[in-house]
Write an enzyme that holds these catalytic residues in place. Structure first.
Site, PDB file in Angstrom:
ATOM      1  N   LYS A   1     -17.154  18.819  -2.169  1.00 34.53           N
ATOM      2  CA  LYS A   1     -16.805  17.692  -3.055  1.00 34.53           C
ATOM      3  C   LYS A   1     -18.096  16.951  -3.396  1.00 34.53           C
ATOM      4  O   LYS A   1     -18.498  16.017  -2.693  1.00 34.53           O
ATOM      5  CB  LYS A   1     -15.807  16.781  -2.335  1.00 34.53           C
ATOM      6  CG  LYS A   1     -15.468  15.507  -3.092  1.00 34.53           C
ATOM      7  CD  LYS A   1     -14.210  14.847  -2.554  1.00 34.53           C
ATOM      8  CE  LYS A   1     -13.993  13.498  -3.226  1.00 34.53           C
ATOM      9  NZ  LYS A   1     -12.646  12.992  -3.067  1.00 34.53           N
TER      10      LYS A   1
ATOM     11  N   LYS B   1     -11.257  15.403   5.106  1.00 34.75           N
ATOM     12  CA  LYS B   1     -12.421  14.977   4.324  1.00 34.75           C
ATOM     13  C   LYS B   1     -13.392  14.153   5.169  1.00 34.75           C
ATOM     14  O   LYS B   1     -12.960  13.379   6.025  1.00 34.75           O
ATOM     15  CB  LYS B   1     -11.957  14.134   3.138  1.00 34.75           C
ATOM     16  CG  LYS B   1     -13.102  13.724   2.215  1.00 34.75           C
ATOM     17  CD  LYS B   1     -12.674  12.695   1.190  1.00 34.75           C
ATOM     18  CE  LYS B   1     -13.258  11.340   1.529  1.00 34.75           C
ATOM     19  NZ  LYS B   1     -13.057  10.328   0.468  1.00 34.75           N
TER      20      LYS B   1
ATOM     21  N   ARG C   1       0.859  -1.204   0.000  1.00 32.19           N
ATOM     22  CA  ARG C   1       0.000   0.000   0.000  1.00 32.19           C
ATOM     23  C   ARG C   1       0.889   1.245   0.000  1.00 32.19           C
ATOM     24  O   ARG C   1       0.643   2.206  -0.728  1.00 32.19           O
ATOM     25  CB  ARG C   1      -0.944  -0.012   1.215  1.00 32.19           C
ATOM     26  CG  ARG C   1      -2.000  -1.119   1.134  1.00 32.19           C
ATOM     27  CD  ARG C   1      -3.095  -0.943   2.175  1.00 32.19           C
ATOM     28  NE  ARG C   1      -2.669  -1.181   3.540  1.00 32.19           N
ATOM     29  CZ  ARG C   1      -2.675  -2.362   4.169  1.00 32.19           C
ATOM     30  NH1 ARG C   1      -3.125  -3.433   3.537  1.00 32.19           N
ATOM     31  NH2 ARG C   1      -2.279  -2.475   5.431  1.00 32.19           N
TER      32      ARG C   1
HETATM   33  P1  13P Z   1     -13.702   8.388  -6.471  1.00 34.60           P
HETATM   34  O1  13P Z   1     -13.182   9.525  -7.299  1.00 34.60           O
HETATM   35  O2  13P Z   1     -13.083   7.063  -6.794  1.00 34.60           O
HETATM   36  O3  13P Z   1     -15.200   8.365  -6.391  1.00 34.60           O
HETATM   37  O4  13P Z   1     -13.183   8.660  -4.999  1.00 34.60           O
HETATM   38  C1  13P Z   1     -13.318   9.929  -4.476  1.00 34.60           C
HETATM   39  C2  13P Z   1     -13.496   9.855  -3.019  1.00 34.60           C
HETATM   40  O5  13P Z   1     -12.714  10.406  -2.291  1.00 34.60           O
HETATM   41  C3  13P Z   1     -14.656   9.119  -2.494  1.00 34.60           C
HETATM   42  O6  13P Z   1     -14.823   9.415  -1.141  1.00 34.60           O
END
Ligand code: 13P
Length: 337
Positions: free
Chosen positions: A217, A134, A44
């Site tokens: 987002k 986030k 990872r």
């Molecule tokens: P994806 O762009 O693969 O949807 O992932 C973005 C993300 O941070 C989901 O929480």
């Protein structure tokens, strides 16, 4: 300009976007299993550090979102991962929710958890080098869902999360993701996403969030994957822009879309159209996980030692996304590797 507003703009400006490399160990294991690579701490780290030391980090990637395991890891040269990211001029972010759990009261839906002990965790993440965070809320569409309960419960926790993050001196990414799965039309997606966003901003304002120090987002407005509906990138862009213009306060400095299961090319073409038609005043960029990493992961899985080759694939993807974030992408450029 406040410090938080400065951080948000540093992450998003000049066509830069965000690399969402914050897959939990369970999700990363699924991704690695799919390309037949063993999921262990070392692999990872190796894949992620390969991306974070790519050339395109400087020009294209304004911020990287990490998972708890990664923010504590060191590269073979002894640098911590946040030090590696910061040395490219990009900022370190961290996913702080602990995942979406069954919502008591509407058991087919989910509410995101992670508020317990968050104030203390945030202090530690700041010390480790994080400057943004986030939290993802997740909603699915069907004839009955998302319910008012899930819309309200997720907006409430997103706002309480954002308040704690700003108190800790970091920029919260607010991620309410309306999923693509389902039979719904693009219009349904626009409707439900609008309801979700309205409630989020109602709660964010109630919690005295400085919106200038946040990043949204969201999902793009797309037809459900099983709906059979086919619409063009132009239509996707129009529906998405209309939805965001009507539901996001103008003090929000920027919007960084998730890719949500779109292919790399779809996510790039749609972002490009969004920027060509952008009449909102918001910066519109990417915060992609799969749509930035998929091809690189596939290539790397064939020879874990081929770091340069993997970085070239990632650099191309990041460049295409950064062009799309300025409305300058085209199919020709895509093929001109
Ligand atoms: P994806 O762009 O693969 O949807 O992932 C973005 C993300 O941070 C989901 O929480």
């Amino acid at each position: 300009m406040t410090e938080l507003n400065k951080i948000a703009l540093q992450i998003l400006s000049k066509g830069k976007g965000i690399l969402a490399a914050d897959e939990s160990t369970a999700t990363m294991t699924k991704r690695l299993d799919s390309v037949k690579v063993q999921s262990n701490e070392n692999n990872r780290l190796l894949f992620r550090q390969t991306l974070f030391s790519s050339l395109s980090m400087k020009e294209c990637i304004g911020g990287v979102i990490l998972y708890d395991e990664t923010i504590r890891q060191k590269t073979s040269t002894g640098k911590t991962i946040p030090e590696l990211i910061n040395s490219t001029g990009s900022l370190t972010g961290i996913k702080v929710d602990t995942g979406a759990k069954v919502l008591a009261g509407s058991k087919e839906e989910k509410v995101t958890e992670g508020l317990d002990g968050l104030r203390e965790r945030l202090k530690e993440y700041y010390k480790l080098g994080a400057r943004f965070t986030k939290w993802r809320g997740v909603y699915s569409i069907s004839d009955k869902y998302p319910s008012k309960l899930s819309i309200s419960a997720n907006a409430h926790v997103l706002a309480r999360y954002a308040a704690l993050v700003q108190e800790a001196g970091m920029v919260p990414i607010i991620e309410p993701e309306v999923l693509m799965d389902g039979n719904h039309s693009a219009k349904d997606c626009q409707h439900k996403t609008s309801e979700v966003l309205q409630k989020c901003y109602e709660e964010l304002e109630l919690n005295n969030i400085d919106l200038k120090g946040t990043i949204l987002k969201p999902n793009m407005i797309l037809p459900g994957t099983n709906s059979g509906e086919k619409i063009s990138s132009e239509e996707i862009a129009e529906l998405t822009l209309e939805c965001l213009k009507n539901n996001v306060p103008s003090s929000v400095p920027g919007i960084a879309f998730l890719s949500g299961g779109q292919s790399e090319i779809e996510a790039t073409a749609n972002l490009n159209q969004i920027n060509i038609k952008n009449n909102t005043g918001f910066v519109m960029t990417y915060s992609y996980g799969r749509a930035l990493q998929q091809s690189a992961l596939k290539f790397w899985s064939k020879d874990l030692k081929n770091i340069t080759g993997t970085q070239e694939i990632f650099d191309h993807r990041a460049k295409m996304c950064t062009l799309a974030a300025q409305g300058k992408w085209s199919k020709n450029l895509e093929n001109s590797k």
